[in-house]
Design an enzyme around this catalytic site. Structure first.
Site, mmCIF file in Angstrom:
data_model
loop_
_atom_site.group_PDB
_atom_site.id
_atom_site.type_symbol
_atom_site.label_atom_id
_atom_site.label_comp_id
_atom_site.label_asym_id
_atom_site.label_seq_id
_atom_site.Cartn_x
_atom_site.Cartn_y
_atom_site.Cartn_z
ATOM 1 N N HIS A 104 0.819 -1.216 0.000
ATOM 2 C CA HIS A 104 0.000 0.000 0.000
ATOM 3 C C HIS A 104 0.850 1.262 0.000
ATOM 4 C CE1 HIS A 104 -3.157 -2.885 0.827
ATOM 5 N NE2 HIS A 104 -3.895 -2.018 0.167
ATOM 6 N N CYS A 119 -10.489 -2.954 -9.764
ATOM 7 C CA CYS A 119 -9.802 -1.864 -9.072
ATOM 8 C C CYS A 119 -8.413 -2.273 -8.597
ATOM 9 C CB CYS A 119 -10.646 -1.328 -7.927
ATOM 10 S SG CYS A 119 -11.092 -2.586 -6.741
ATOM 11 N N ARG A 160 -10.661 3.586 -0.602
ATOM 12 C CA ARG A 160 -10.202 2.656 0.445
ATOM 13 C C ARG A 160 -10.448 3.333 1.792
ATOM 14 N NH1 ARG A 160 -5.973 1.510 -3.612
ATOM 15 N NH2 ARG A 160 -5.696 -0.726 -3.789
ATOM 16 N N ASN A 162 -5.061 -7.319 -6.891
ATOM 17 C CA ASN A 162 -3.909 -7.334 -5.984
ATOM 18 C C ASN A 162 -4.012 -8.526 -5.034
ATOM 19 O OD1 ASN A 162 -3.608 -4.894 -7.191
ATOM 20 N ND2 ASN A 162 -4.154 -3.657 -5.422
ATOM 21 N N ASP A 163 -5.217 -8.719 -4.495
ATOM 22 C CA ASP A 163 -5.421 -9.860 -3.605
ATOM 23 C C ASP A 163 -5.754 -11.123 -4.393
ATOM 24 O OD1 ASP A 163 -4.905 -9.086 -0.944
ATOM 25 O OD2 ASP A 163 -6.657 -7.787 -1.013
ATOM 26 N N ARG A 174 -15.559 1.574 -0.251
ATOM 27 C CA ARG A 174 -15.402 0.220 0.268
ATOM 28 C C ARG A 174 -15.415 0.263 1.793
ATOM 29 N NH1 ARG A 174 -10.008 -2.866 -1.296
ATOM 30 N NH2 ARG A 174 -9.077 -1.504 0.243
ATOM 31 N N ARG A 199 1.466 -10.790 -1.493
ATOM 32 C CA ARG A 199 1.675 -9.688 -2.434
ATOM 33 C C ARG A 199 2.894 -8.813 -2.148
ATOM 34 N NH1 ARG A 199 -3.866 -6.309 -1.428
ATOM 35 N NH2 ARG A 199 -2.813 -4.411 -2.056
ATOM 36 N N GLU A 234 -12.030 -10.730 -4.924
ATOM 37 C CA GLU A 234 -10.582 -10.794 -4.708
ATOM 38 C C GLU A 234 -10.166 -12.115 -4.071
ATOM 39 O OE1 GLU A 234 -9.417 -7.417 -2.310
ATOM 40 O OE2 GLU A 234 -11.238 -7.523 -1.116
HETATM 41 C C1 PEP Z 1 -7.138 -5.477 -4.497
HETATM 42 O O1 PEP Z 1 -6.978 -6.383 -3.675
HETATM 43 O O2 PEP Z 1 -6.909 -5.592 -5.718
HETATM 44 C C2 PEP Z 1 -7.620 -4.152 -4.060
HETATM 45 C C3 PEP Z 1 -7.924 -3.218 -4.909
HETATM 46 O O3 PEP Z 1 -7.681 -3.933 -2.725
HETATM 47 P P1 PEP Z 1 -6.421 -3.582 -1.812
HETATM 48 O O4 PEP Z 1 -5.251 -3.330 -2.709
HETATM 49 O O5 PEP Z 1 -6.789 -2.397 -0.997
HETATM 50 O O6 PEP Z 1 -6.277 -4.836 -1.000
HETATM 51 MG MG MG Z 2 -7.745 -6.240 -1.640
#
Ligand code: PEP
Ligand code: MG
Length: 566
Positions: free
Chosen positions: A183, A496, A290, A448-449, A326, A459, A425
């Site tokens: 992040h 996203c 977020r 991402n997840d 979210r 990740r 996700e």
């Molecule tokens: C994701 O997991 O792709 C996402 C957008 O959420 P975050 O990156 O906040 O976990």
């Molecule tokens: Mg996520």
């Protein structure tokens, strides 16, 4: 020259500020000489006042007002009377007296009815922390107030550190640990701050006040750059600026392919202040707010009123454009210190996000009520993170209905038909997408997840980062399942995760029928340009070809070839 991994592009020059991670243990002692302890405390306290006065000299506008209010709190004798009493009457050591004395003041403020006064408890916690740092002889930096052109050097920046950073004065970030999709890296890219991770021993080699230059694409760090190096870097900087200027013509235009196929191009944000970047880049809405950053930027749970104000601000600023907020997605690499959660062996698989909310209804309901109330001031939609099954979606919706009823009883207006969507996700959600789509209004795929859970690669773990790939055919199949599941039920499907703005991935996503692309606002114009050079049919053919492949390497190659041919 030092080297690491570039995670946010750009060139910058500046002075180093090293952040050291401190862990303190505050022992309770009975001292023989309270006068001496009192003097120690006063010296530390005065040093913090002097520093604050110094910071104030450089400020103006709202920031000046805020810091003046902060200073006024420090000048009120009642702030320190309890600490002084604990030293004088109970012979406590200065450190323990500060901890106890300030905590009692913090508690009084926290329970105040007046929201403004209650929020001041955070300032007092900050003051306490700064005094303790002096007493422990720690070198501290107030990361919310930095000098212009500061380059932050740290072992690791926690997400909550990043949330507090004084971004306008940070011109670069260097860390020893961290990944491209952490992040912190995402936030650095949002704020166009060049960032480099994996720089071994950076906090030992670089010293406070060192003048350095960094290249966030190549991950290069120049200590005391020579004239020649400076010249080379300035040229590169100009080139990057030039590319950005080229993109200006995509401002405010529709997002569609060459043959007129239209998609939504929206932004990911963390705080209301990010809306400025969103508008500058003419995003068509917000695909992911977020909300956890609001919680992380705070010393305690934000109240319903604070959250309401924050969501309302974003909704109003976006003037009717959709804002998908979210609900709290804490856990994994996002920690809330004041929640004091138990350490887990596998935090990414643990007690987090919707699981935590469904187990702590007071936290969940406070947020849902704030979201519903704010929905009256703009086009807000609610999105639940980390949904793994239909039961979880039903449970979350049931709580939302309860909140709606409460507001009805209190005669508080909200948007009755507020849209409710979920993040896809977790592979299990993608695989039951058809069923989930029957019971919600939209999907947003969080790659991402989704990638980390599909290929079982954390990740942020750089050691195995080669295996963390969006090109894995399994990931692509799950994306396809999700989009088809959504379309079968007549709802839209967005994305996203960071993959939504990837130059190679965009044509594939267009081919798979993705409806909405949500990304870091700074990628909006570049992505609009990429999409405008594509044709829907060629993307459909590309997707068909990719779906036949069985290796990530082959997928990447086919996508690369496609982009190079364009
Ligand atoms: C994701 O997991 O792709 C996402 C957008 O959420 P975050 O990156 O906040 O976990
Ligand atoms: Mg996520």
């Amino acid at each position: 020259m030092l080297k690491g991994k570039g995670v946010s592009i750009g060139i910058s020059f500046g002075k180093v500020v090293v952040l050291k991670n401190q862990k303190r243990e505050i022992e309770k002692k009975n001292v023989d000489n309270p006068e001496q302890e009192l003097e120690k405390f006063k010296q530390a306290f005065n040093a913090v006042i002097n520093e604050t006065e110094d910071i104030i000299k450089d400020l103006n506008g709202t920031e000046l007002d805020i810091m003046q209010a902060y200073l006024m709190i420090m000048q009120d004798p009642s702030l320190i009377s309890e600490t002084e009493n604990l030293i004088k009457n109970l012979n406590y050591n200065a450190e323990y007296a500060v901890e106890e004395g300030f905590n009692s003041v913090i508690q009084i403020f926290e329970t105040m009815e007046d929201q403004y006064m209650a929020a001041r408890s955070r300032d007092i916690a900050d003051i306490k922390n700064r005094i303790l740092a002096k007493l422990f002889n720690e070198e501290t930096v107030n990361i919310s107030k930095l000098h212009p052109d500061t380059i932050i050097v740290a072992t690791e920046l926690t997400t909550s550190d990043t949330a507090k950073l004084d971004f306008k004065n940070v011109s670069g970030i260097i860390t020893e640990i961290g990944g491209t999709n952490s992040h912190t890296s995402i936030m650095a890219r949002t704020h166009l701050i060049p960032a480099i991770t994996k720089v071994e021993e950076a906090t030992k080699i670089l010293k406070n006040g060192d003048y350095i230059a960094i290249d966030g694409s190549l991950g290069e760090i120049y200590l005391n750059p020579t004239e020649e190096e400076k010249e080379k870097l300035l040229k590169l900087k100009e080139q990057i600026l030039h590319e950005q200027e080229e993109l200006e013509k995509y401002k405010g235009t529709e997002t569609k392919t060459k043959d007129g196929y239209k998609v939504e191009l929206v932004a990911n944000i963390g705080t209301p202040s990010d809306v400025e970047i969103v508008q500058k880049n003419t995003a068509e809405g917000i695909g992911l707010l977020r909300s956890e950053f609001l919680y992380m930027d705070s010393e305690n749970m934000p109240s319903e009123e604070e959250q309401f104000n924050s969501y309302k601000e974003v909704a109003e600023k976006m003037q009717g454009k959709q804002v998908i907020i979210r609900t709290l997605d804490i856990g994994g690499d996002k920690e809330l210190k004041y929640l004091k959660l138990e350490k887990e062996a596998n935090p990414f698989l643990g007690y987090r996000a919707i699981r935590l909310c469904l187990d702590n209804l007071n936290i969940f309901k406070t947020q849902l009520r704030a979201l519903l109330k704010a929905s009256n001031y703009g086009n807000i939609a609610i999105m639940f993170p980390m949904i793994s099954s239909i039961e979880e979606l039903r449970d979350a919706k049931k709580i939302l209905e309860e909140c709606k009823k409460e507001l009805d009883n209190e005669n508080i207006p909200y948007k009755k038909d507020i849209k409710v969507g979920i993040m896809i996700e977790i592979p299990s959600a993608a695989l039951v997408a058809q069923g989930l789509a029957q019971e919600c209004d939209f999907f947003s795929i969080g790659t991402n997840d989704l990638i980390q859970y599909t290929v079982a690669v954390e990740r942020g773990n750089e050691k195995i980062s080669k295996l963390y790939t969006k090109y894995h055919p399994a990931v692509i199949k799950l994306v396809k399942e999700s989009i088809e599941g959504a379309h079968d039920a007549g709802i839209f499907c967005g994305m996203c995760g960071e993959a939504a703005s990837d130059e190679l991935y965009i044509p594939l996503l267009i081919g798979l029928g993705l409806d909405e692309f949500s990304m870091n606002a700074n990628n909006i114009l570049k992505s609009r340009k990429i999409i405008s050079n594509l044709e829907k049919d060629e993307c459909i053919e590309l997707a068909k070809e990719v779906l036949r492949l069985t290796s990530a390497e082959d997928v990447e190659k086919v996508l690369k070839d496609f982009v190079e041919r364009k």
